[in-house]
Design a protein around this motif. Structure first.
Motif, PDB file in Angstrom:
ATOM      1  N   SER A  12       0.854  -1.188   0.000  1.00 22.97           N
ATOM      2  CA  SER A  12       0.000   0.000   0.000  1.00 22.97           C
ATOM      3  C   SER A  12       0.892   1.241   0.000  1.00 22.97           C
ATOM      4  N   VAL A  13       0.451   2.218  -0.729  1.00 28.34           N
ATOM      5  CA  VAL A  13       1.216   3.453  -0.831  1.00 28.34           C
ATOM      6  C   VAL A  13       0.797   4.364   0.313  1.00 28.34           C
ATOM      7  N   GLN A  14       1.762   4.828   1.077  1.00 23.07           N
ATOM      8  CA  GLN A  14       1.471   5.719   2.194  1.00 23.07           C
ATOM      9  C   GLN A  14       2.200   7.031   1.986  1.00 23.07           C
ATOM     10  N   MET A  15       1.493   8.094   2.350  1.00 20.87           N
ATOM     11  CA  MET A  15       2.087   9.410   2.239  1.00 20.87           C
ATOM     12  C   MET A  15       3.057   9.599   3.409  1.00 20.87           C
ATOM     13  N   PRO A  16       4.238  10.130   3.154  1.00 17.75           N
ATOM     14  CA  PRO A  16       5.179  10.344   4.266  1.00 17.75           C
ATOM     15  C   PRO A  16       4.676  11.460   5.187  1.00 17.75           C
ATOM     16  N   MET A  17       4.335  11.105   6.400  1.00 22.16           N
ATOM     17  CA  MET A  17       3.762  12.057   7.344  1.00 22.16           C
ATOM     18  C   MET A  17       4.827  12.793   8.150  1.00 22.16           C
ATOM     19  N   THR A  18       6.013  12.285   8.211  1.00 21.18           N
ATOM     20  CA  THR A  18       7.062  12.890   9.026  1.00 21.18           C
ATOM     21  C   THR A  18       7.372  14.319   8.589  1.00 21.18           C
ATOM     22  N   SER A  19       7.533  14.506   7.301  1.00 20.79           N
ATOM     23  CA  SER A  19       7.861  15.853   6.837  1.00 20.79           C
ATOM     24  C   SER A  19       6.682  16.809   7.029  1.00 20.79           C
ATOM     25  N   LEU A  20       5.453  16.324   6.891  1.00 16.95           N
ATOM     26  CA  LEU A  20       4.291  17.183   7.126  1.00 16.95           C
ATOM     27  C   LEU A  20       4.190  17.601   8.586  1.00 16.95           C
ATOM     28  N   ILE A  21       4.467  16.671   9.475  1.00 14.66           N
ATOM     29  CA  ILE A  21       4.431  16.984  10.907  1.00 14.66           C
ATOM     30  C   ILE A  21       5.516  18.003  11.238  1.00 14.66           C
ATOM     31  N   ASP A  22       6.696  17.847  10.647  1.00 14.91           N
ATOM     32  CA  ASP A  22       7.777  18.815  10.869  1.00 14.91           C
ATOM     33  C   ASP A  22       7.369  20.211  10.432  1.00 14.91           C
ATOM     34  N   ILE A  23       6.733  20.316   9.291  1.00 19.03           N
ATOM     35  CA  ILE A  23       6.299  21.620   8.780  1.00 19.03           C
ATOM     36  C   ILE A  23       5.258  22.241   9.703  1.00 19.03           C
ATOM     37  N   VAL A  24       4.311  21.442  10.172  1.00 13.89           N
ATOM     38  CA  VAL A  24       3.274  21.950  11.078  1.00 13.89           C
ATOM     39  C   VAL A  24       3.900  22.462  12.372  1.00 13.89           C
TER      40      VAL A  24
END
Length: 135
Positions: A12-24
């Motif tokens: 399953s393809v998952q969006m990388p959430m780590t970079s989004l959390i860092d930006i937030v």
């Protein structure tokens, strides 16, 4: 003989959430830091400190008293003799007008009280002596 090819497990393809959390978190830190740097414009004075200070939200007439005892309305120096007339103009017919006196903490109490007395005589319905919250 039938040969069945093995089915491969689907990934399953998952969006990388780590970079989004860092930006937030970076945006959150940015807004927290910049809100602390908002300054109140006006005459450069050091307000007295109080533990029960509350922010003023309504539109008011502000009279500044600097360390030398000079009075200012909207960054314009006003002599004590003319202060009554200028406040009378600003207050007009409004009976419940709030006048905030922002006096420097090193000014003599007599000067701040004199400005408050002039404001009351000019028709101010309410008076307030500004303080800054003690940390």
């Amino acid at each position: 003989m039938l040969v069945h090819s093995k089915r491969k497990a689907r990934y399953s393809v998952q969006m990388p959430m780590t970079s989004l959390i860092d930006i937030v978190f970076m945006l959150l830190i940015y807004f927290l830091l910049t809100t602390n740097f908002m300054v109140d414009e006006g005459i450069k004075i050091k307000l007295p400190q109080a533990k029960a200070a509350a922010p003023q939200t309504e539109e008011v007439i502000t009279v500044f008293v600097d360390a030398q005892g000079r009075a200012y309305i909207n960054e314009e120096e006003v002599s004590m003799a003319r202060l009554f007339d200028r406040l009378k103009e600003k207050i007009g017919a409004r009976e419940d007008e709030l006048v905030v006196v922002r006096a420097d903490r090193s000014v003599m109490l007599n000067k701040a009280v004199k400005v408050m007395d002039i404001a009351k005589a000019a028709g101010a319905g309410r008076l307030c002596l500004a303080t800054e919250k003690e940390l």
